[in-house]
Write an enzyme that holds these catalytic residues in place. Structure first.
Site, PDB file in Angstrom:
ATOM      1  N   ASP A  32     -80.038 -21.974 -71.578  1.00 52.27           N
ATOM      2  CA  ASP A  32     -80.095 -22.594 -70.250  1.00 52.27           C
ATOM      3  C   ASP A  32     -79.366 -23.936 -70.229  1.00 52.27           C
ATOM      4  O   ASP A  32     -79.324 -24.649 -71.236  1.00 52.27           O
ATOM      5  CB  ASP A  32     -81.573 -22.799 -69.857  1.00 52.27           C
ATOM      6  CG  ASP A  32     -81.712 -23.112 -68.376  1.00 52.27           C
ATOM      7  OD1 ASP A  32     -80.876 -22.647 -67.576  1.00 52.27           O
ATOM      8  OD2 ASP A  32     -82.673 -23.833 -68.011  1.00 52.27           O
ATOM      9  N   ASN A  34     -76.105 -24.427 -68.499  1.00 49.63           N
ATOM     10  CA  ASN A  34     -74.647 -24.385 -68.269  1.00 49.63           C
ATOM     11  C   ASN A  34     -74.253 -25.101 -66.975  1.00 49.63           C
ATOM     12  O   ASN A  34     -73.264 -25.848 -66.943  1.00 49.63           O
ATOM     13  CB  ASN A  34     -74.164 -22.937 -68.120  1.00 49.63           C
ATOM     14  CG  ASN A  34     -74.280 -22.151 -69.406  1.00 49.63           C
ATOM     15  OD1 ASN A  34     -74.498 -22.721 -70.459  1.00 49.63           O
ATOM     16  ND2 ASN A  34     -74.150 -20.840 -69.306  1.00 49.63           N
ATOM     17  N   ARG A  36     -75.837 -27.433 -65.173  1.00 43.79           N
ATOM     18  CA  ARG A  36     -75.993 -28.899 -65.206  1.00 43.79           C
ATOM     19  C   ARG A  36     -74.943 -29.549 -66.104  1.00 43.79           C
ATOM     20  O   ARG A  36     -74.441 -30.623 -65.817  1.00 43.79           O
ATOM     21  CB  ARG A  36     -77.408 -29.263 -65.691  1.00 43.79           C
ATOM     22  CG  ARG A  36     -78.441 -29.176 -64.582  1.00 43.79           C
ATOM     23  CD  ARG A  36     -79.831 -29.161 -65.136  1.00 43.79           C
ATOM     24  NE  ARG A  36     -80.140 -27.886 -65.760  1.00 43.79           N
ATOM     25  CZ  ARG A  36     -81.137 -27.680 -66.595  1.00 43.79           C
ATOM     26  NH1 ARG A  36     -81.922 -28.682 -66.946  1.00 43.79           N
ATOM     27  NH2 ARG A  36     -81.363 -26.485 -67.086  1.00 43.79           N
ATOM     28  N   SER A  78     -83.255 -10.971 -64.332  1.00 44.78           N
ATOM     29  CA  SER A  78     -83.355 -10.141 -63.126  1.00 44.78           C
ATOM     30  C   SER A  78     -83.406 -11.022 -61.879  1.00 44.78           C
ATOM     31  O   SER A  78     -83.051 -10.577 -60.787  1.00 44.78           O
ATOM     32  CB  SER A  78     -84.573  -9.219 -63.206  1.00 44.78           C
ATOM     33  OG  SER A  78     -85.687  -9.869 -63.779  1.00 44.78           O
ATOM     34  N   ASN A  80     -81.621 -13.861 -61.599  1.00 50.05           N
ATOM     35  CA  ASN A  80     -80.341 -14.550 -61.424  1.00 50.05           C
ATOM     36  C   ASN A  80     -79.432 -13.876 -60.378  1.00 50.05           C
ATOM     37  O   ASN A  80     -78.481 -14.496 -59.892  1.00 50.05           O
ATOM     38  CB  ASN A  80     -79.591 -14.692 -62.752  1.00 50.05           C
ATOM     39  CG  ASN A  80     -80.242 -15.670 -63.721  1.00 50.05           C
ATOM     40  OD1 ASN A  80     -80.183 -15.492 -64.940  1.00 50.05           O
ATOM     41  ND2 ASN A  80     -80.871 -16.728 -63.205  1.00 50.05           N
ATOM     42  N   TRP A  81     -79.731 -12.623 -59.997  1.00 47.39           N
ATOM     43  CA  TRP A  81     -78.955 -11.977 -58.917  1.00 47.39           C
ATOM     44  C   TRP A  81     -79.031 -12.770 -57.627  1.00 47.39           C
ATOM     45  O   TRP A  81     -78.158 -12.667 -56.772  1.00 47.39           O
ATOM     46  CB  TRP A  81     -79.474 -10.574 -58.628  1.00 47.39           C
ATOM     47  CG  TRP A  81     -79.239  -9.584 -59.713  1.00 47.39           C
ATOM     48  CD1 TRP A  81     -80.196  -9.043 -60.528  1.00 47.39           C
ATOM     49  CD2 TRP A  81     -77.992  -8.987 -60.116  1.00 47.39           C
ATOM     50  NE1 TRP A  81     -79.612  -8.160 -61.420  1.00 47.39           N
ATOM     51  CE2 TRP A  81     -78.268  -8.102 -61.179  1.00 47.39           C
ATOM     52  CE3 TRP A  81     -76.675  -9.121 -59.683  1.00 47.39           C
ATOM     53  CZ2 TRP A  81     -77.278  -7.357 -61.809  1.00 47.39           C
ATOM     54  CZ3 TRP A  81     -75.686  -8.373 -60.307  1.00 47.39           C
ATOM     55  CH2 TRP A  81     -75.992  -7.508 -61.361  1.00 47.39           C
ATOM     56  N   ARG A  83     -78.660 -15.811 -57.152  1.00 42.87           N
ATOM     57  CA  ARG A  83     -77.745 -16.973 -57.095  1.00 42.87           C
ATOM     58  C   ARG A  83     -76.599 -16.683 -56.134  1.00 42.87           C
ATOM     59  O   ARG A  83     -76.380 -15.531 -55.746  1.00 42.87           O
ATOM     60  CB  ARG A  83     -77.205 -17.252 -58.499  1.00 42.87           C
ATOM     61  CG  ARG A  83     -78.308 -17.752 -59.416  1.00 42.87           C
ATOM     62  CD  ARG A  83     -77.747 -18.280 -60.692  1.00 42.87           C
ATOM     63  NE  ARG A  83     -78.837 -18.811 -61.502  1.00 42.87           N
ATOM     64  CZ  ARG A  83     -78.674 -19.571 -62.559  1.00 42.87           C
ATOM     65  NH1 ARG A  83     -77.461 -19.886 -62.957  1.00 42.87           N
ATOM     66  NH2 ARG A  83     -79.713 -20.021 -63.229  1.00 42.87           N
ATOM     67  N   ARG A 206     -90.306 -23.615 -69.999  1.00 43.56           N
ATOM     68  CA  ARG A 206     -90.905 -22.413 -69.428  1.00 43.56           C
ATOM     69  C   ARG A 206     -90.209 -21.176 -69.976  1.00 43.56           C
ATOM     70  O   ARG A 206     -89.142 -21.264 -70.591  1.00 43.56           O
ATOM     71  CB  ARG A 206     -90.856 -22.438 -67.895  1.00 43.56           C
ATOM     72  CG  ARG A 206     -89.473 -22.639 -67.317  1.00 43.56           C
ATOM     73  CD  ARG A 206     -89.488 -22.574 -65.783  1.00 43.56           C
ATOM     74  NE  ARG A 206     -88.206 -22.991 -65.245  1.00 43.56           N
ATOM     75  CZ  ARG A 206     -87.947 -24.209 -64.734  1.00 43.56           C
ATOM     76  NH1 ARG A 206     -88.903 -25.121 -64.692  1.00 43.56           N
ATOM     77  NH2 ARG A 206     -86.751 -24.498 -64.263  1.00 43.56           N
ATOM     78  N   ILE A 207     -90.856 -20.039 -69.735  1.00 44.06           N
ATOM     79  CA  ILE A 207     -90.379 -18.769 -70.301  1.00 44.06           C
ATOM     80  C   ILE A 207     -89.445 -18.056 -69.334  1.00 44.06           C
ATOM     81  O   ILE A 207     -88.596 -17.264 -69.756  1.00 44.06           O
ATOM     82  CB  ILE A 207     -91.603 -17.916 -70.720  1.00 44.06           C
ATOM     83  CG1 ILE A 207     -92.323 -18.664 -71.832  1.00 44.06           C
ATOM     84  CG2 ILE A 207     -91.197 -16.516 -71.148  1.00 44.06           C
ATOM     85  CD1 ILE A 207     -93.348 -17.946 -72.616  1.00 44.06           C
ATOM     86  N   GLU A 219     -93.475 -18.865 -81.992  1.00 42.65           N
ATOM     87  CA  GLU A 219     -93.451 -20.329 -81.949  1.00 42.65           C
ATOM     88  C   GLU A 219     -92.390 -20.782 -80.945  1.00 42.65           C
ATOM     89  O   GLU A 219     -91.252 -20.308 -80.982  1.00 42.65           O
ATOM     90  CB  GLU A 219     -93.109 -20.895 -83.339  1.00 42.65           C
ATOM     91  CG  GLU A 219     -94.157 -20.602 -84.394  1.00 42.65           C
ATOM     92  CD  GLU A 219     -95.521 -21.189 -84.052  1.00 42.65           C
ATOM     93  OE1 GLU A 219     -95.578 -22.300 -83.479  1.00 42.65           O
ATOM     94  OE2 GLU A 219     -96.531 -20.529 -84.360  1.00 42.65           O
TER      95      GLU A 219
END
Ligand code: IPE
Ligand code: IPE
Ligand code: MG
Length: 264
Positions: A32, A34, A36, A78, A80-81, A83, A206-207, A219
């Protein structure tokens, strides 16, 4: 851009499963930051995605060097579509180009490539490239690299439930026998160990619907580094953090330490 995998003589493909125990056997990464990264440079977000491809290369290269047998990379969720269309199509184009450009080299370095996620949504040329990459690299054993595209943890679990239900309807499966191992055998990556280490770049903790089932005892390590800047140093930092953790899996610390000393 040269492929650093081939230019680095230090990269010797080890046999799968040879990473020392203190190293994670399976690393899962949310790549994550890119957008910014590019925005901070006054560039369009898509420039950040292009630069993110080099960080993927560096990450695969370093995991190969360290003998990590399994690596799973979250490339497109799923969600991200939703955007802007221009960003989605740029990402698809980049993905296609990256497959054309990199697959031969990855193959030469013993990388076995797989994809997880719902491929039905992709164009036929892209699906064909994905099938070709999987087929070409199927026999490789240096590292398994799983790329999550159009992947969502909820989709994964729903699809697993659907397959189990279909088997029950056909009379092949007793619903009463559906237990944790039955579900575990149906979700993505069922043939690989669960991730030991999860890394998310970009500073958010976050996940984001990544491997919801598979991360139950993974972990978690978060780094502020934005994905295009991510590299060997960030991985090593995460590996040290991982090595310093005590994984208890619900037991007490004393139980874990006694077991590690070989006590009954
Ligand atoms: C990760 O970077 C790549 C994808 C989700 C496809 P982002 O595009 O989410 O970058 P940020 O989080 O907006 O900086
Ligand atoms: C997670 O990043 C998905 C990928 C890196 C592919 P997002 O940028 O989509 O996550 P959120 O929206 O910040 O949760
Ligand atoms: Mg993001």
């Amino acid at each position: 851009m040269p492929m650093s995998l081939t230019s680095d003589p230090a990269v010797v493909a080890p046999a799968t499963g040879h990473a020392p125990k203190s190293l994670p056997q399976h690393v899962a990464i949310v790549m994550d930051g890119n957008g910014r990264w590019a925005e901070r440079r006054g560039k369009p977000r898509n420039y950040g995605h292009r630069m993110g491809a080099s960080a993927v290369r560096a990450t695969v290269e370093h995991c190969l060097r360290r003998g990590i047998p399994h690596l799973t990379l979250f490339a497109f969720s799923s969600e991200n579509w939703a955007r802007p269309a221009g960003e989605v199509s740029a990402l698809m184009g980049l993905f296609l180009k990256a497959l054309d450009r990199e697959v031969g080299q990855l193959d030469q370095h013993g990388v076995r490539l797989d994809f997880i996620g719902d491929a039905d949504a992709f164009s036929e040329p892209l699906r064909e490239r994905m099938r070709h990459a999987v087929e070409l690299t199927r026999q490789n054993t240096a590292i398994r690299v799983n790329v999550a595209v159009n992947y969502g943890g909820r989709w994964d679990l729903a699809a697993a439930c659907r397959r189990l239900a279909e088997r029950a309807v056909r009379g092949e499966l007793d619903p009463a026998s559906i237990d944790i191992s039955a579900v575990a055998a149906e979700v993505a990556l069922a043939d690989q160990p669960e991730p030991d280490l999860f890394i998310r770049s970009g500073g958010d903790q976050r996940i984001s619907n990544f491997l919801l089932w598979q991360l139950a005892y993974t972990e978690l390590v978060f780094t502020e580094t934005l994905w295009p800047d991510f590299g060997a140093a960030d991985l090593e930092h995460a590996f040290s953090e991982y090595a310093a953790r005590e994984r208890r899996f619900g037991l007490t610390g004393e139980q874990v330490r006694r077991a590690a000393q070989g006590a009954p």
